[in-house]
Design a protein around this motif. Structure first.
Motif, PDB file in Angstrom:
ATOM      1  N   MET A   1      52.142 -98.996 -21.622  1.00  0.00           N
ATOM      2  CA  MET A   1      51.482 -97.795 -21.401  1.00  0.00           C
ATOM      3  C   MET A   1      52.625 -96.657 -20.780  1.00  0.00           C
ATOM      4  O   MET A   1      53.657 -97.200 -19.872  1.00  0.00           O
ATOM      5  N   GLN A   2      52.463 -95.689 -20.817  1.00  0.00           N
ATOM      6  CA  GLN A   2      53.259 -94.645 -20.404  1.00  0.00           C
ATOM      7  C   GLN A   2      52.480 -93.483 -19.424  1.00  0.00           C
ATOM      8  O   GLN A   2      51.138 -93.549 -19.861  1.00  0.00           O
ATOM      9  N   ILE A   3      53.373 -92.670 -18.590  1.00  0.00           N
ATOM     10  CA  ILE A   3      52.447 -91.740 -17.904  1.00  0.00           C
ATOM     11  C   ILE A   3      53.511 -90.409 -18.118  1.00  0.00           C
ATOM     12  O   ILE A   3      54.776 -90.731 -17.884  1.00  0.00           O
ATOM     13  N   ASP A   4      52.577 -89.461 -18.402  1.00  0.00           N
ATOM     14  CA  ASP A   4      53.411 -88.122 -18.556  1.00  0.00           C
ATOM     15  C   ASP A   4      53.552 -87.488 -16.931  1.00  0.00           C
ATOM     16  O   ASP A   4      52.797 -87.840 -16.033  1.00  0.00           O
ATOM     17  N   SER A   5      54.092 -86.353 -17.026  1.00  0.00           N
ATOM     18  CA  SER A   5      54.496 -85.569 -15.713  1.00  0.00           C
ATOM     19  C   SER A   5      53.140 -84.839 -15.410  1.00  0.00           C
ATOM     20  O   SER A   5      53.268 -84.400 -14.117  1.00  0.00           O
ATOM     21  N   SER A   6      52.054 -84.940 -16.156  1.00  0.00           N
ATOM     22  CA  SER A   6      50.794 -84.428 -15.194  1.00  0.00           C
ATOM     23  C   SER A   6      49.642 -85.349 -15.129  1.00  0.00           C
ATOM     24  O   SER A   6      48.671 -85.060 -14.535  1.00  0.00           O
ATOM     25  N   ALA A   7      50.018 -86.640 -15.276  1.00  0.00           N
ATOM     26  CA  ALA A   7      49.103 -87.647 -14.954  1.00  0.00           C
ATOM     27  C   ALA A   7      48.640 -87.841 -13.758  1.00  0.00           C
ATOM     28  O   ALA A   7      49.478 -87.485 -12.778  1.00  0.00           O
ATOM     29  N   PRO A   8      47.518 -88.167 -13.347  1.00  0.00           N
ATOM     30  CA  PRO A   8      46.804 -88.330 -11.806  1.00  0.00           C
ATOM     31  C   PRO A   8      47.268 -89.505 -11.362  1.00  0.00           C
ATOM     32  O   PRO A   8      47.008 -90.620 -11.827  1.00  0.00           O
ATOM     33  N   LEU A   9      48.107 -89.406 -10.168  1.00  0.00           N
ATOM     34  CA  LEU A   9      48.737 -90.543  -9.705  1.00  0.00           C
ATOM     35  C   LEU A   9      48.670 -90.434  -8.004  1.00  0.00           C
ATOM     36  O   LEU A   9      48.741 -89.337  -7.522  1.00  0.00           O
ATOM     37  N   LEU A  10      48.549 -91.588  -7.643  1.00  0.00           N
ATOM     38  CA  LEU A  10      48.705 -91.736  -5.926  1.00  0.00           C
ATOM     39  C   LEU A  10      49.981 -92.323  -5.733  1.00  0.00           C
ATOM     40  O   LEU A  10      50.213 -93.500  -6.308  1.00  0.00           O
ATOM     41  N   ALA A  11      50.738 -92.109  -4.765  1.00  0.00           N
ATOM     42  CA  ALA A  11      52.090 -92.684  -4.460  1.00  0.00           C
ATOM     43  C   ALA A  11      52.180 -92.742  -3.000  1.00  0.00           C
ATOM     44  O   ALA A  11      51.935 -91.837  -2.514  1.00  0.00           O
ATOM     45  N   PHE A  12      52.732 -93.768  -2.569  1.00  0.00           N
ATOM     46  CA  PHE A  12      53.081 -93.979  -1.167  1.00  0.00           C
ATOM     47  C   PHE A  12      54.098 -94.930  -0.823  1.00  0.00           C
ATOM     48  O   PHE A  12      54.581 -95.949  -1.536  1.00  0.00           O
ATOM     49  N   ASP A  13      54.843 -94.579   0.295  1.00  0.00           N
ATOM     50  CA  ASP A  13      56.117 -95.391   0.892  1.00  0.00           C
ATOM     51  C   ASP A  13      55.670 -95.803   2.416  1.00  0.00           C
ATOM     52  O   ASP A  13      55.426 -94.718   3.243  1.00  0.00           O
ATOM     53  N   THR A  14      55.785 -97.128   2.707  1.00  0.00           N
ATOM     54  CA  THR A  14      55.728 -97.635   4.021  1.00  0.00           C
ATOM     55  C   THR A  14      56.698 -98.428   4.637  1.00  0.00           C
ATOM     56  O   THR A  14      56.677 -99.068   5.349  1.00  0.00           O
ATOM     57  N   SER A  15      57.937 -98.173   3.752  1.00  0.00           N
ATOM     58  CA  SER A  15      59.324 -98.973   3.957  1.00  0.00           C
ATOM     59  C   SER A  15      60.041 -98.625   5.245  1.00  0.00           C
ATOM     60  O   SER A  15      60.842 -99.300   5.787  1.00  0.00           O
ATOM     61  N   THR A  16      59.762 -97.486   5.754  1.00  0.00           N
ATOM     62  CA  THR A  16      60.502 -97.085   6.934  1.00  0.00           C
ATOM     63  C   THR A  16      59.460 -96.728   7.968  1.00  0.00           C
ATOM     64  O   THR A  16      58.344 -96.819   7.981  1.00  0.00           O
ATOM     65  N   ASP A  17      60.064 -95.898   9.059  1.00  0.00           N
ATOM     66  CA  ASP A  17      59.072 -95.626  10.185  1.00  0.00           C
ATOM     67  C   ASP A  17      58.562 -94.284   9.833  1.00  0.00           C
ATOM     68  O   ASP A  17      57.889 -93.594  10.797  1.00  0.00           O
ATOM     69  N   THR A  18      58.786 -93.824   8.742  1.00  0.00           N
ATOM     70  CA  THR A  18      57.679 -92.637   8.122  1.00  0.00           C
ATOM     71  C   THR A  18      56.851 -93.060   6.978  1.00  0.00           C
ATOM     72  O   THR A  18      57.219 -93.856   5.900  1.00  0.00           O
ATOM     73  N   LEU A  19      55.511 -92.700   7.249  1.00  0.00           N
ATOM     74  CA  LEU A  19      54.606 -92.925   6.222  1.00  0.00           C
ATOM     75  C   LEU A  19      54.520 -91.804   5.473  1.00  0.00           C
ATOM     76  O   LEU A  19      54.530 -90.615   5.827  1.00  0.00           O
ATOM     77  N   SER A  20      54.770 -91.853   3.913  1.00  0.00           N
ATOM     78  CA  SER A  20      54.566 -90.794   2.930  1.00  0.00           C
ATOM     79  C   SER A  20      53.786 -91.173   1.952  1.00  0.00           C
ATOM     80  O   SER A  20      53.834 -92.145   1.222  1.00  0.00           O
ATOM     81  N   VAL A  21      52.581 -90.139   1.738  1.00  0.00           N
ATOM     82  CA  VAL A  21      51.866 -90.256   0.702  1.00  0.00           C
ATOM     83  C   VAL A  21      51.617 -89.016  -0.058  1.00  0.00           C
ATOM     84  O   VAL A  21      51.852 -87.927   0.601  1.00  0.00           O
ATOM     85  N   ALA A  22      51.397 -89.175  -1.462  1.00  0.00           N
ATOM     86  CA  ALA A  22      51.339 -88.073  -2.089  1.00  0.00           C
ATOM     87  C   ALA A  22      50.297 -88.256  -3.342  1.00  0.00           C
ATOM     88  O   ALA A  22      50.325 -89.434  -3.813  1.00  0.00           O
ATOM     89  N   LEU A  23      49.655 -87.145  -3.722  1.00  0.00           N
ATOM     90  CA  LEU A  23      48.537 -87.445  -4.820  1.00  0.00           C
ATOM     91  C   LEU A  23      48.807 -85.812  -5.890  1.00  0.00           C
ATOM     92  O   LEU A  23      49.085 -84.897  -5.381  1.00  0.00           O
ATOM     93  N   ARG A  24      49.159 -86.564  -7.209  1.00  0.00           N
ATOM     94  CA  ARG A  24      49.372 -85.620  -8.108  1.00  0.00           C
ATOM     95  C   ARG A  24      48.001 -85.559  -8.967  1.00  0.00           C
ATOM     96  O   ARG A  24      47.574 -86.419  -9.467  1.00  0.00           O
TER      97      ARG A  24
END
Length: 237
Positions: A1-24
């Protein structure tokens, strides 16, 4: 499966002291940045739900869930994997695909986006007097990063930064000139926005996996020093 640059995605990172979340979604990217560490396990799901509600979509409308798999905080990585699995399985029957991304690669991408760096030694504080690091080179023709070394954990003095390369991450702030003395340095983090930008190329390379395979990347088995080790270091100092 491939995803293009406009696909709806949820991304997050919790590996550091900063929580980062983004929804496209629908050409827009919504971003949340907050306290990570122990707080991430309590706030990540509410933050993700709030972003989806603001966009007027549900978990089942996503094409995939993207998360930072490590290396990084042991607790943070377990949080990321557990939440990615739970969200993916709860979104629809069979689960959403997930895309695990190396956090050091996300650091390199954040440095490129913010500072224009294309030859990067990504280096993050691993605590216990050590640094997680990996070198990456950006291929402009292909539009993707290529690793130029192996992921490693080592004392800051043992991390090589070749001439003409840039040190990126948070490790210089922790170790100063013990790490890459004389090398140019920029601050960077494995942000969720960086994960979103990396997603199309990584998915095209076969990076998407089933929810059950949302696993952390550990390159160090030891979580903390023993009391005896800490006492020995104190005595030596």
């Amino acid at each position: 499966m491939q995803i293009d640059s406009s696909a709806p995605l949820l991304a997050f990172d919790t590996s550091t002291d900063t929580l980062s979340v983004a929804l496209r979604h629908a050409g827009r990217v919504q971003v949340h940045t907050g306290a990570g560490g122990a707080q991430a396990s309590a706030t990540l799901i509410p933050v993700a739900r709030a972003l989806l509600e603001q966009a007027g979509i549900r978990f089942g409308d996503l094409d995939a869930i993207v998360f930072g798999r490590g290396p990084g905080s042991f607790t943070g990585l377990r949080t990321a994997c557990a939440v990615a699995q739970g969200m993916a399985f709860g979104a629809r029957p069979g689960g959403l695909p997930v895309l695990p991304v190396d956090t050091l690669l996300a650091v390199a991408e954040d440095a490129r986006a913010r500072h224009g760096t294309g030859q990067v030694v990504a280096a993050m504080d691993a605590r216990m007097g050590e640094v997680y690091s990996c070198a990456y080179r950006y291929d402009d023709a292909a539009g993707r990063w290529q690793p130029a070394g192996e992921l490693s954990v080592a004392a800051p003095e043992n991390v090589a930064v070749p001439a003409g390369w840039t040190l990126a991450g948070n490790a210089r702030a922790a170790y100063g000139e013990r790490l890459g003395p004389g090398a140019p340095s920029v601050a960077a983090l494995p942000t969720a926005e960086a994960l979103l930008r990396l997603a199309p190329a990584l998915a095209a390379a076969g990076g998407l996996v089933a929810a059950a395979d949302a696993l952390p990347l550990y390159i160090r088995d030891k979580v903390a020093k023993t009391t005896a080790e800490r006492m020995a270091e104190k005595a030596a100092a």
